[in-house]
Design an enzyme around this catalytic site. Structure first.
Site, short mmCIF file in Angstrom:
data_model
loop_
_atom_site.label_atom_id
_atom_site.label_comp_id
_atom_site.label_asym_id
_atom_site.label_seq_id
_atom_site.Cartn_x
_atom_site.Cartn_y
_atom_site.Cartn_z
N ASP A 144 43.72 -94.80 -20.74
CA ASP A 144 44.48 -95.13 -21.93
C ASP A 144 45.88 -95.56 -21.50
OD1 ASP A 144 45.21 -95.20 -24.67
OD2 ASP A 144 46.18 -93.26 -24.44
N ASP A 171 42.05 -92.43 -30.60
CA ASP A 171 42.32 -93.88 -30.72
C ASP A 171 41.43 -94.49 -31.79
OD1 ASP A 171 44.13 -93.63 -28.76
OD2 ASP A 171 43.13 -94.86 -27.27
N THR A 228 46.98 -100.43 -26.53
CA THR A 228 48.17 -100.05 -25.76
C THR A 228 48.23 -100.77 -24.41
OG1 THR A 228 46.91 -98.15 -25.00
CG2 THR A 228 48.43 -97.78 -26.79
N THR A 229 47.05 -101.03 -23.82
CA THR A 229 47.04 -101.75 -22.54
C THR A 229 47.24 -103.25 -22.80
OG1 THR A 229 45.44 -100.13 -21.77
CG2 THR A 229 45.73 -102.07 -20.41
#
Length: 527
Positions: free
Chosen positions: A61, A387, A94-95
């Site tokens: 994550d 998530d 998020t990445t």
């Protein structure tokens, strides 16, 4: 006095080209660090703390990885921040947001090297971001009015989100669980009502969703094991008044009878407190602090279930889901709001006993019990599920969805390319660069899966020349496929947040032309 002596000795500055290079290099290094975790075949990272206990986290994550890093480069900190905000705002992507910002800066570095002013690049990026957003808006799918189709959309989004996580093997099972839990929230984005309990043992497949609230505590000896139509008083109060509670106090007595009198007085005081609590007309008392043997005995005699030492998060959530408030004084029973639920009973999960509250006042409440081989697996499973729950709860409010698998990036890149052709002047170079940065996301997804990214992206680009094309990269079969048929969907809100956050962060870093590093001001040595 020469101008360079403005700063004290322990301060330094980098100007112009050097400052910009330091910013670019820091941001691109962070982007490259998390790049390998992107997509369904992304790899995990092990984060080991050097502190006491040497705790180990295994995760892919982006936000968790970046949160754990101690970074010195100021531009890199900006990227860590956007990934944190993305996690808080929509939960996923998020990445992607860090990779896209890194690519935008990589392209900007080439443009700056060819003597294009940063402000021109920023103006071009702004135009391109607006154009890309409009391109997505034209192609969104919205099934809010059709409940059955909307549920299918949510299931597909959950499966796509879980695809790149540890839960990918059982994604159907967990997607069902996440969608059921989110539908129980009835449109609220407050995930407090969904409690996740981790119990090592069994396999991930044994995880289940339970309608109700589970408290990780045991029922005391001699107390009722099952209570129907419970009236619950949730409290945070000391139930250990069998010692003198004045710091540093000493009591001197001249005989043992006096000690017995003090103890008797303490007992009477405790008895009065318990009577006041019982006067609320309750049959379950949950306390944040310890309940000593004597009061526990009194509660058991009165047929009241007393639960002690419930962790603070646990009682806050219990208060929320049963509709009660946390009390600490008991003189006015009418002003205390009690919690209600239909049934309290003891259940077994694995080898542990837990207390189960069902039929809670707040119908949204549910608990997800995760089983798994070890604590590391369970921690990562919890992050993955969190998530998915975040994305789903946001999608219930903003029901627009898009296809996934690099499809949105190709749609945006195509529109942005067309805009670059129409735009005159140096801005068109920046717009073209934006398009190249967008294509970097499907390229990275393919690279991480060990596929030939150049071949696949070229194929994708050719396919997208046709109107209404649904082509994206299917990493499972290793080819270009129809995303609608494969059921790979993403939330529009996630994609929009990725696009806008990455553009704003790269703009901010591009504006920098000087980095001044100062040591904190020391206190003057006073005589």
């Amino acid at each position: 006095m020469p101008i360079d002596r403005i700063f004290k000795d322990d301060a330094n500055e980098e100007k112009g080209e050097r400052a910009r290079m330091a910013s670019f290099v820091g941001a691109m290094a962070i982007s490259d660090l998390v790049k390998s975790t992107l997509g369904p075949k992304g790899m995990d990272k092990i984060l080991q703390s050097t502190g006491r206990g040497h705790s180990v986290t295994v995760t892919n994550d982006g936000a968790t990885i970046l949160k754990s890093l101690h970074i010195d480069n100021p531009a890199a900190k900006v990227l860590v921040d956007i990934s944190k905000v993305q996690d808080d705002e929509v939960g996923d992507g998020t990445t992607s947001v860090v990779v896209l910002a890194g690519e935008l800066l990589r392209e900007a570095e080439k443009l700056v090297a060819s003597k294009i002013h940063p402000m021109t690049i920023i103006a071009g990026y702004r135009m391109a971001a607006e154009c890309a957003r409009n391109a997505l808006l034209k192609r969104v799918i919205d099934n809010k009015d059709n409940a059955e189709k909307f549920r299918q959309d949510l299931l597909k989004i959950a499966m796509t989100t879980l695809c790149s996580k540890i839960l990918s093997q059982d994604k159907e099972h967990f997607a069902e669980m996440a969608v059921d839990a989110v539908f129980r929230l009835k449109g609220s984005t407050n995930l407090e009502a969904i409690q996740i309990i981790k119990k090592p043992g069994g396999s991930l497949k044994d995880s289940f969703l339970d309608e109700g609230f589970i408290l990780d505590k045991k029922i005391g000896i001699g107390q009722p094991k099952r209570i129907e139509n419970a009236k619950i008083l949730v409290a945070n109060t000391a139930m250990d008044t069998d010692k003198v509670k004045i710091y540093g106090a000493r009591v001197r007595v001249d005989s043992m009878t006096k000690v017995a009198e003090i103890e008797g007085a303490e007992k009477e005081k405790m008895k009065d407190k318990v009577k006041k609590i019982i006067a609320h007309g309750i049959n379950c008392f949950v306390n944040r602090q310890l309940i000593y043997n004597f009061p526990e005995e009194l509660f058991a005699d009165a047929g009241i279930l007393a639960i002690e030492h419930a962790d603070f998060e646990g009682i806050e959530r219990l208060g929320l889901v049963t509709g009660g408030e946390i009390a600490s004084t008991f003189d006015n029973p009418e002003s205390v709001k009690l919690g209600h639920c239909k049934l309290i009973e003891e259940i077994m999960i694995g080898e542990d006993k837990l207390i189960h509250f069902s039929g809670c006042e707040m119908g949204q409440a549910c608990s997800i019990v995760l089983r798994g081989a070890s604590h590391h697996v369970l921690d990562e499973a919890e992050r993955s599920l969190h998530d998915a729950l975040c994305v789903l709860s946001q999608t219930v409010n903003d029901s627009r969805v898009l296809l996934g698998g690099g499809w949105p990036e190709m749609v945006m890149a195509k529109e942005v390319d067309e805009l670059a052709r129409k735009t005159a002047g140096k801005k068109s170079h920046a717009i073209e660069a934006f398009s190249r940065a967008l294509v970097a996301i499907p390229t990275t997804i393919a690279d991480n899966a060990g596929l030939d990214s150049a071949e696949l992206v070229a194929q994708l680009r050719a396919e997208h020349h046709a109107e209404g094309c649904n082509a994206g990269i299917d990493v499972i079969s290793g080819s270009v496929g129809d995303m609608e048929e494969r059921g790979i969907y993403e939330a529009f809100k996630v994609k929009q947040a990725v696009l806008l956050s990455a553009t704003e962060a790269s703009e901010m870093i591009l504006r920098v032309d000087e980095i001044i590093t100062c040591a904190p001001r020391r206190r003057e040595d006073r005589m």
